[in-house]
Design a protein around this motif. Sequence first.
Motif, PDB file in Angstrom:
ATOM      1  N   VAL A   9       0.664  -1.232  -0.047  1.00  0.00           N
ATOM      2  CA  VAL A   9       0.259   0.140  -0.070  1.00  0.00           C
ATOM      3  C   VAL A   9       0.936   1.452  -0.043  1.00  0.00           C
ATOM      4  O   VAL A   9       2.032   1.504   0.703  1.00  0.00           O
ATOM      5  CB  VAL A   9      -1.004  -0.079   1.169  1.00  0.00           C
ATOM      6  N   CYS A  10       0.409   2.059  -0.801  1.00  0.00           N
ATOM      7  CA  CYS A  10       1.281   3.381  -0.974  1.00  0.00           C
ATOM      8  C   CYS A  10       0.907   4.439   0.291  1.00  0.00           C
ATOM      9  O   CYS A  10      -0.298   4.535   0.553  1.00  0.00           O
ATOM     10  CB  CYS A  10       0.958   4.207  -2.318  1.00  0.00           C
ATOM     11  N   ALA A  15      -3.203   3.369  -2.448  1.00  0.00           N
ATOM     12  CA  ALA A  15      -3.373   2.507  -3.545  1.00  0.00           C
ATOM     13  C   ALA A  15      -2.577   1.319  -3.327  1.00  0.00           C
ATOM     14  O   ALA A  15      -1.582   1.427  -2.883  1.00  0.00           O
ATOM     15  CB  ALA A  15      -2.834   3.103  -4.716  1.00  0.00           C
ATOM     16  N   LEU A  16      -3.129   0.093  -3.663  1.00  0.00           N
ATOM     17  CA  LEU A  16      -2.500  -1.139  -3.722  1.00  0.00           C
ATOM     18  C   LEU A  16      -1.880  -1.541  -4.942  1.00  0.00           C
ATOM     19  O   LEU A  16      -2.714  -1.043  -5.790  1.00  0.00           O
ATOM     20  CB  LEU A  16      -3.471  -2.171  -3.304  1.00  0.00           C
ATOM     21  N   THR A  17      -0.578  -1.817  -4.827  1.00  0.00           N
ATOM     22  CA  THR A  17      -0.061  -2.142  -6.162  1.00  0.00           C
ATOM     23  C   THR A  17       1.062  -3.376  -5.849  1.00  0.00           C
ATOM     24  O   THR A  17       1.642  -3.480  -4.697  1.00  0.00           O
ATOM     25  CB  THR A  17       0.668  -1.019  -6.805  1.00  0.00           C
ATOM     26  N   CYS A  22       4.068   3.986  -6.979  1.00  0.00           N
ATOM     27  CA  CYS A  22       2.577   4.131  -6.842  1.00  0.00           C
ATOM     28  C   CYS A  22       1.994   4.637  -8.343  1.00  0.00           C
ATOM     29  O   CYS A  22       2.691   5.772  -8.855  1.00  0.00           O
ATOM     30  CB  CYS A  22       2.189   4.945  -5.880  1.00  0.00           C
ATOM     31  N   PRO A  23       0.825   3.936  -8.775  1.00  0.00           N
ATOM     32  CA  PRO A  23       0.197   4.439 -10.053  1.00  0.00           C
ATOM     33  C   PRO A  23      -0.385   5.737  -9.980  1.00  0.00           C
ATOM     34  O   PRO A  23      -0.700   6.464 -10.885  1.00  0.00           O
ATOM     35  CB  PRO A  23      -0.649   3.320 -10.300  1.00  0.00           C
ATOM     36  N   ILE A  24      -0.698   5.990  -8.662  1.00  0.00           N
ATOM     37  CA  ILE A  24      -1.470   7.528  -8.552  1.00  0.00           C
ATOM     38  C   ILE A  24      -0.334   8.718  -8.492  1.00  0.00           C
ATOM     39  O   ILE A  24      -0.396   9.626  -9.007  1.00  0.00           O
ATOM     40  CB  ILE A  24      -2.455   7.460  -7.466  1.00  0.00           C
ATOM     41  N   THR A  25       0.504   8.602  -7.422  1.00  0.00           N
ATOM     42  CA  THR A  25       1.460   9.303  -6.924  1.00  0.00           C
ATOM     43  C   THR A  25       2.701   9.516  -7.472  1.00  0.00           C
ATOM     44  O   THR A  25       3.425  10.556  -7.353  1.00  0.00           O
ATOM     45  CB  THR A  25       1.373   9.701  -5.403  1.00  0.00           C
ATOM     46  N   ASN A  59      -7.594   0.043  -7.085  1.00  0.00           N
ATOM     47  CA  ASN A  59      -7.562  -0.929  -5.687  1.00  0.00           C
ATOM     48  C   ASN A  59      -6.879  -0.266  -4.612  1.00  0.00           C
ATOM     49  O   ASN A  59      -5.777   0.279  -4.704  1.00  0.00           O
ATOM     50  CB  ASN A  59      -6.823  -2.224  -6.139  1.00  0.00           C
ATOM     51  N   PHE A  60      -7.773  -0.005  -3.499  1.00  0.00           N
ATOM     52  CA  PHE A  60      -7.312   0.727  -2.356  1.00  0.00           C
ATOM     53  C   PHE A  60      -7.278  -0.114  -0.940  1.00  0.00           C
ATOM     54  O   PHE A  60      -8.023  -0.945  -0.955  1.00  0.00           O
ATOM     55  CB  PHE A  60      -7.930   1.929  -2.094  1.00  0.00           C
ATOM     56  N   ALA A  61      -6.448   0.030  -0.181  1.00  0.00           N
ATOM     57  CA  ALA A  61      -6.490  -0.264   1.181  1.00  0.00           C
ATOM     58  C   ALA A  61      -7.520   0.246   1.816  1.00  0.00           C
ATOM     59  O   ALA A  61      -7.633   1.509   1.843  1.00  0.00           O
ATOM     60  CB  ALA A  61      -4.980  -0.042   1.814  1.00  0.00           C
TER      61      ALA A  61
END
Length: 65
Positions: A9-10, A15-17, A22-25, A59-61
Amino acid sequence: MAESKKKRVCKDSGALTTESVCPITGSKNFLDKYKGEVFIFDPNNSKVADKLGLKHEGNFAMKYG
């Protein structure tokens, strides 16, 4: 058999990856422990996304840190 990567988790976005960024930040700041996960398809019309403060799909924690 291929080794599966563990989700992380970021710390910045939640976000979970399995990737190293991180695909978002674009952050590389991750945690290995989290509780629950949720997939957000439409953050603008999702009560769950609103409650968790999520602005992106993915997908998020649900709980971490």
